[in-house]
Design a protein around this motif. Sequence first.
Motif, PDB file in Angstrom:
ATOM      1  N   ARG A 303      52.018  73.340 125.265  1.00  0.00           N
ATOM      2  CA  ARG A 303      52.732  72.118 125.625  1.00  0.00           C
ATOM      3  C   ARG A 303      52.315  71.057 124.611  1.00  0.00           C
ATOM      4  O   ARG A 303      51.990  71.404 123.486  1.00  0.00           O
ATOM      5  CB  ARG A 303      52.435  71.725 127.064  1.00  0.00           C
ATOM      6  CG  ARG A 303      52.945  72.758 128.075  1.00  0.00           C
ATOM      7  CD  ARG A 303      52.726  72.322 129.517  1.00  0.00           C
ATOM      8  NE  ARG A 303      53.210  73.320 130.454  1.00  0.00           N
ATOM      9  CZ  ARG A 303      54.464  73.440 130.869  1.00  0.00           C
ATOM     10  NH1 ARG A 303      55.380  72.570 130.430  1.00  0.00           N
ATOM     11  NH2 ARG A 303      54.818  74.376 131.726  1.00  0.00           N
ATOM     12  N   PHE A 304      52.327  69.817 125.006  1.00  0.00           N
ATOM     13  CA  PHE A 304      52.018  68.793 124.007  1.00  0.00           C
ATOM     14  C   PHE A 304      50.601  68.939 123.493  1.00  0.00           C
ATOM     15  O   PHE A 304      50.328  68.741 122.315  1.00  0.00           O
ATOM     16  CB  PHE A 304      52.231  67.397 124.583  1.00  0.00           C
ATOM     17  CG  PHE A 304      51.974  66.303 123.576  1.00  0.00           C
ATOM     18  CD1 PHE A 304      52.902  66.036 122.575  1.00  0.00           C
ATOM     19  CD2 PHE A 304      50.799  65.569 123.597  1.00  0.00           C
ATOM     20  CE1 PHE A 304      52.664  65.058 121.626  1.00  0.00           C
ATOM     21  CE2 PHE A 304      50.558  64.585 122.654  1.00  0.00           C
ATOM     22  CZ  PHE A 304      51.490  64.328 121.670  1.00  0.00           C
ATOM     23  N   PHE A 305      49.661  69.325 124.375  1.00  0.00           N
ATOM     24  CA  PHE A 305      48.267  69.493 123.966  1.00  0.00           C
ATOM     25  C   PHE A 305      47.964  70.983 123.854  1.00  0.00           C
ATOM     26  O   PHE A 305      48.257  71.760 124.754  1.00  0.00           O
ATOM     27  CB  PHE A 305      47.318  68.836 124.991  1.00  0.00           C
ATOM     28  CG  PHE A 305      45.869  68.977 124.645  1.00  0.00           C
ATOM     29  CD1 PHE A 305      45.276  68.158 123.691  1.00  0.00           C
ATOM     30  CD2 PHE A 305      45.090  69.960 125.268  1.00  0.00           C
ATOM     31  CE1 PHE A 305      43.930  68.301 123.376  1.00  0.00           C
ATOM     32  CE2 PHE A 305      43.750  70.100 124.959  1.00  0.00           C
ATOM     33  CZ  PHE A 305      43.167  69.267 124.007  1.00  0.00           C
ATOM     34  N   ILE A 306      47.357  71.384 122.720  1.00  0.00           N
ATOM     35  CA  ILE A 306      47.015  72.795 122.510  1.00  0.00           C
ATOM     36  C   ILE A 306      45.519  72.966 122.761  1.00  0.00           C
ATOM     37  O   ILE A 306      45.101  73.252 123.873  1.00  0.00           O
ATOM     38  CB  ILE A 306      47.396  73.257 121.082  1.00  0.00           C
ATOM     39  CG1 ILE A 306      48.875  72.950 120.804  1.00  0.00           C
ATOM     40  CG2 ILE A 306      47.112  74.749 120.938  1.00  0.00           C
ATOM     41  CD1 ILE A 306      49.855  73.664 121.674  1.00  0.00           C
ATOM     42  N   SER A 373      48.468  65.408 114.909  1.00  0.00           N
ATOM     43  CA  SER A 373      47.650  66.611 115.061  1.00  0.00           C
ATOM     44  C   SER A 373      46.354  66.339 115.822  1.00  0.00           C
ATOM     45  O   SER A 373      45.849  67.206 116.532  1.00  0.00           O
ATOM     46  CB  SER A 373      47.341  67.214 113.691  1.00  0.00           C
ATOM     47  OG  SER A 373      46.516  66.354 112.922  1.00  0.00           O
ATOM     48  N   LYS A 375      46.015  64.489 118.323  1.00  0.00           N
ATOM     49  CA  LYS A 375      46.348  64.494 119.748  1.00  0.00           C
ATOM     50  C   LYS A 375      46.665  65.902 120.238  1.00  0.00           C
ATOM     51  O   LYS A 375      46.261  66.307 121.324  1.00  0.00           O
ATOM     52  CB  LYS A 375      47.552  63.582 120.011  1.00  0.00           C
ATOM     53  CG  LYS A 375      47.362  62.140 119.585  1.00  0.00           C
ATOM     54  CD  LYS A 375      46.306  61.438 120.436  1.00  0.00           C
ATOM     55  CE  LYS A 375      46.194  59.962 120.035  1.00  0.00           C
ATOM     56  NZ  LYS A 375      45.141  59.264 120.813  1.00  0.00           N
ATOM     57  N   VAL A 376      47.394  66.653 119.395  1.00  0.00           N
ATOM     58  CA  VAL A 376      47.820  67.998 119.787  1.00  0.00           C
ATOM     59  C   VAL A 376      46.672  68.990 119.715  1.00  0.00           C
ATOM     60  O   VAL A 376      46.632  69.975 120.444  1.00  0.00           O
ATOM     61  CB  VAL A 376      48.997  68.459 118.891  1.00  0.00           C
ATOM     62  CG1 VAL A 376      49.418  69.882 119.225  1.00  0.00           C
ATOM     63  CG2 VAL A 376      50.180  67.510 119.036  1.00  0.00           C
ATOM     64  N   GLN A 378      45.846  70.992 117.105  1.00  0.00           N
ATOM     65  CA  GLN A 378      46.274  72.206 116.441  1.00  0.00           C
ATOM     66  C   GLN A 378      46.696  71.858 115.018  1.00  0.00           C
ATOM     67  O   GLN A 378      47.313  70.809 114.790  1.00  0.00           O
ATOM     68  CB  GLN A 378      47.448  72.850 117.190  1.00  0.00           C
ATOM     69  CG  GLN A 378      48.022  74.108 116.548  1.00  0.00           C
ATOM     70  CD  GLN A 378      47.046  75.280 116.507  1.00  0.00           C
ATOM     71  OE1 GLN A 378      46.005  75.190 115.874  1.00  0.00           O
ATOM     72  NE2 GLN A 378      47.389  76.377 117.173  1.00  0.00           N
ATOM     73  N   ASN A 380      44.906  70.719 112.870  1.00  0.00           N
ATOM     74  CA  ASN A 380      44.362  69.364 112.851  1.00  0.00           C
ATOM     75  C   ASN A 380      43.377  69.199 111.692  1.00  0.00           C
ATOM     76  O   ASN A 380      42.179  69.003 111.897  1.00  0.00           O
ATOM     77  CB  ASN A 380      43.690  69.081 114.201  1.00  0.00           C
ATOM     78  CG  ASN A 380      43.137  67.681 114.296  1.00  0.00           C
ATOM     79  OD1 ASN A 380      43.651  66.758 113.668  1.00  0.00           O
ATOM     80  ND2 ASN A 380      42.085  67.532 115.077  1.00  0.00           N
ATOM     81  N   LEU A 438      52.129  76.179 119.219  1.00  0.00           N
ATOM     82  CA  LEU A 438      52.553  74.796 119.030  1.00  0.00           C
ATOM     83  C   LEU A 438      53.247  74.341 120.309  1.00  0.00           C
ATOM     84  O   LEU A 438      53.528  75.156 121.196  1.00  0.00           O
ATOM     85  CB  LEU A 438      53.508  74.688 117.837  1.00  0.00           C
ATOM     86  CG  LEU A 438      52.948  75.058 116.463  1.00  0.00           C
ATOM     87  CD1 LEU A 438      54.063  75.031 115.420  1.00  0.00           C
ATOM     88  CD2 LEU A 438      51.824  74.120 116.055  1.00  0.00           C
ATOM     89  N   PRO A 439      53.551  73.069 120.452  1.00  0.00           N
ATOM     90  CA  PRO A 439      54.280  72.620 121.644  1.00  0.00           C
ATOM     91  C   PRO A 439      55.587  73.381 121.837  1.00  0.00           C
ATOM     92  O   PRO A 439      56.490  73.292 121.006  1.00  0.00           O
ATOM     93  CB  PRO A 439      54.509  71.127 121.364  1.00  0.00           C
ATOM     94  CG  PRO A 439      53.362  70.732 120.488  1.00  0.00           C
ATOM     95  CD  PRO A 439      53.129  71.935 119.614  1.00  0.00           C
TER      96      PRO A 439
END
Length: 526
Positions: A303-306, A373, A375-376, A378, A380, A438-439
């Motif tokens: 989702r938005f966060f990995i 990246s 925030k996610v 991934q 990053n 990924l999201p």
Amino acid sequence: MTFKQIVLLHTIIFLIVVIFNVTPWYFLMLTVAQLLFVPLTLQLILKKENRLYYYFAIPAFVSVFILQTTTNTNLDLLFATIYLLFTFLVAIYGLRRFIQRGFVHIEEFMIDAGMMYLFIGGVWFFASVTGIDTGFSPILTWLTAIHFHYSSFLLPIFLGFLGRLQKSTAYNMVCTIILISPIVVALGITFAPWLELISVVLYITGIYGFIVLAFQAPFASTLQKGLVLLSFGSLGITILFSLLYAAGNVFGIFHVNINFMLKFHGFFNCILFALCGMIGWSISTPPTKELGWNFPISNMKGRFFIGEKILSENIGTNSYSGLVDHMEMYVEREKLSPTIIDFYENTSQYKLFSEVRWHTWFKPFAAVYKLISSKVQQLNLPYSNKQMEMTGDIIAVEDGRTKTRAWIRKIEKEVIFVALYSSHQNNNKTYMNIALPLPWSSMIGILELHQQEEKLVLTSKGTSDSDAGIYLAFRKYVFKLPLQEQFLLEEIKEGKLRAKHQMRIFSFPFLTIKYVIDVKKEIDVK
């Protein structure tokens, strides 16, 4: 409805329009494209996919028929809108074909581009019928519509068929020229006559290039080859007069006017280029070489966060200490550095120190990307090029592939990568199959492994029949990205490696990561 029945139907419709036409004769040059060349060329692409034809094409062709056989009415806006909607749906179909495949098989992308360009022709036709003020005279508005039906729709598709027969480096260059030329033409008409002249020079280069390629291509019959060469050859003649017309607009030394161009292009483009080309390619339409992707794809999407959180519900029961179980599945073990082999089979026993360098031209994009990246959690990568230690763990996970293990890499406590390693075989070749969740999607890296003496090269660049590449998987679509990556690993001394990871986009380098890899403790390197 068979192809022959469709040909007969559209021929009859066009002949009726010729008899009852109420517009100036030269408007038939666009009408014949709309009622004959466009639908028949689409049939060569769609084959059995006739839903587009039955539900959307017929109303569009009826609308064109009415517009050409009646004087101005209050319904002209409706009929022009119907045709515009049809060209939009054709463009969507072309875009869908592209998304299912991605940046591979340029001959198929030529067909996709032709379908997408048709919508631009539909927009200019709509403007011509409805009298929208485009900033140009009505005749130039109409001429732009005809340009996008012939040079931007038919020509790329015919070139796509040619590429299905035979491709080369020269073919790729010609296709690139033909694809960008319509845009340069539009810019030239809009902003500067000299830019229009440049676009014509580009077209000349491309046209004579594919005439040479057509001579070399293995056609199904002599008749087909003769018709296709006649079609392409006619463009080689008309483009020279286009050059004189464009040069006259810039320098004022030639006197090739629009009336002459209408009569001259009307014959050569309609009869020789479009009609001969359509008949030629309908004799034997080359089948696509695109087989689709059949390698295993990770079913793990984020989702938005990995971050590490994505692994919590997918932990496997096995235990792994390395990215692979046995390196001999990829390379000849005896010829490769023992330390490289041990690193891949016992990855958790090594320390990584990375130095990330974003290339100068890409740094503004990297700075914006870093905000996302971080925030996610991934892909990053740090913005700084300072050497930093990467720590991490290898965890068994279940994602629908065989023996999948996740390699989590961090700098301090911040997650940099969550990469899921597996493998697959195809055509007697074993590939490293790496997924990065990924999201709501995943990025897939399919890598070939090659030995260079005792060094190891992992690359996403393979031959035309190779699975190697970088892909984006979203729902049922697998899209090949215009990205390339290569790893080069070499042993500095026993227990210590040096690695270089290079990333390119459209062959332009944008990221280089250098690694120093050390064994954590004294182990027996076998």
